[in-house]
Design an enzyme around this catalytic site. Structure first.
Site, PDB file in Angstrom:
ATOM      1  N   ASP A 207      72.247 -44.019  -5.795  1.00 40.00           N
ATOM      2  CA  ASP A 207      72.182 -43.215  -7.020  1.00 40.00           C
ATOM      3  C   ASP A 207      72.700 -41.817  -6.718  1.00 40.00           C
ATOM      4  O   ASP A 207      73.061 -41.497  -5.591  1.00 40.00           O
ATOM      5  CB  ASP A 207      70.736 -43.134  -7.516  1.00 40.00           C
ATOM      6  CG  ASP A 207      69.801 -42.641  -6.422  1.00 40.00           C
ATOM      7  OD1 ASP A 207      69.815 -41.425  -6.139  1.00 40.00           O
ATOM      8  OD2 ASP A 207      69.072 -43.461  -5.827  1.00 40.00           O
ATOM      9  N   ASP A 209      70.774 -39.095  -7.183  1.00 45.11           N
ATOM     10  CA  ASP A 209      69.567 -38.276  -7.227  1.00 45.11           C
ATOM     11  C   ASP A 209      69.430 -37.732  -8.653  1.00 45.11           C
ATOM     12  O   ASP A 209      69.468 -38.521  -9.599  1.00 45.11           O
ATOM     13  CB  ASP A 209      69.612 -37.183  -6.160  1.00 45.11           C
ATOM     14  CG  ASP A 209      68.218 -36.616  -5.876  1.00 45.11           C
ATOM     15  OD1 ASP A 209      67.291 -37.424  -5.678  1.00 45.11           O
ATOM     16  OD2 ASP A 209      68.066 -35.394  -5.853  1.00 45.11           O
TER      17      ASP A 209
END
Length: 282
Positions: A207, A209
């Site tokens: 991802d 974050d």
């Protein structure tokens, strides 16, 4: 011998032919899970699930000292650690693999950070915590199978278990100049150095974050599992290629990290302290 530490979602190593299962109680407590000793691609390796079978332990609950000590006692000389991580750089995309060379400790003191203390004083250099020889071997393995790999990245370790705030994400990216963020590689990497083991982390980017403005790009458990499976398969492919070739020699400053680091005289140690210190020094 190579040891593999599996992170979130990697609780067993497909293709590992189990020869023995070790449930060790160490001077630092019990390991996260039984350590599996067996053959992988014809090579002897050790495998340990960092979070335990079925993912029982949060990052700050993992007994990192017991894990590293047990791997060392069982004959490990190198550790290939697999970890999920969030990206703090746009070019590190979800699904990518990234090899860590530096670690930034942003934890909060809940963890046991060293084997030393309680009567044994030592200070081990961790200026360059990842083993350059093992890094080279991993990069070469990825190149041989044409697996893209980001190298020489900096990993920020946060306490967890909550996911971070946007302010924290910006701090780690801009002030600390980190590339990746996760919750598990500290103190694991530093304990490996205290145990005189070569250590490298291969991160699976899951991802971005939460530093991006678009909330749809922020980290979530759901997004984690969407991305993680494919990245795990790529990491396993790198591992398979890695073990099929000879390893480079670990530098002496890692193999002898304790040679001038322990300040307490041996004759001041108890029998029990000498016993576990001898294992780390071996």
């Amino acid at each position: 011998m190579l040891a593999v530490i599996g992170g979130s979602g990697l609780y067993q190593l497909d293709g590992l032919e189990t020869e023995q299962e070790h449930q060790l109680e160490t001077p630092f407590g019990a390991t996260s899970a039984p350590i599996i000793q067996g053959r992988y691609q014809g090579q002897s390796i050790l495998f340990l699930a960092r979070h335990g079978a079925g993912h029982k332990f949060l990052p700050h609950e993992v007994n990192y000292r017991a894990n590293i000590f047990a791997l060392k006692k069982l004959g490990a000389t190198r550790i290939f650690a697999v970890s999920a991580a969030g990206s703090l750089r746009e070019e590190l995309k979800p699904g990518d693999l990234a090899l860590v060379s530096q670690y930034f400790d942003h934890t909060r003191g809940k963890r046991a950070y060293s084997f030393f203390g309680d009567g044994i004083a030592a200070h081990v250099s961790t200026a360059h915590p990842a083993c350059p020889a093992l890094q080279h071997d991993i990069e070469a393995a990825a190149k041989r199978i044409q697996q893209p790999l980001h190298a020489n990245k900096t990993y920020a370790c946060v306490e967890g278990p909550r996911l971070g705030t946007q302010a924290e994400s910006f701090f780690l990216r801009d002030a600390a100049n980190c590339d990746l963020v996760g919750m598990t590689n500290v103190p694991e990497a530093f304990l490996a150095r205290e145990a005189q083991l070569a250590y490298c982390t291969l991160c699976l980017v899951t991802d971005y974050d939460c530093w991006m403005e678009d909330p749809a790009m922020h980290v979530s458990v759901e997004k984690f599992f969407e991305v993680y499976g494919g990245a795990v398969n790529e990491a396993k492919a790198v591992l398979t290629e890695l073990v099929n070739h000879p390893f480079s020699e670990t530098p002496d400053n890692i193999k002898q990290a304790l040679s001038n680091a322990v300040l307490t005289a041996d004759d001041s140690l108890s029998t029990a302290q000498k016993a576990w210190l001898d294992i780390l020094r071996a």
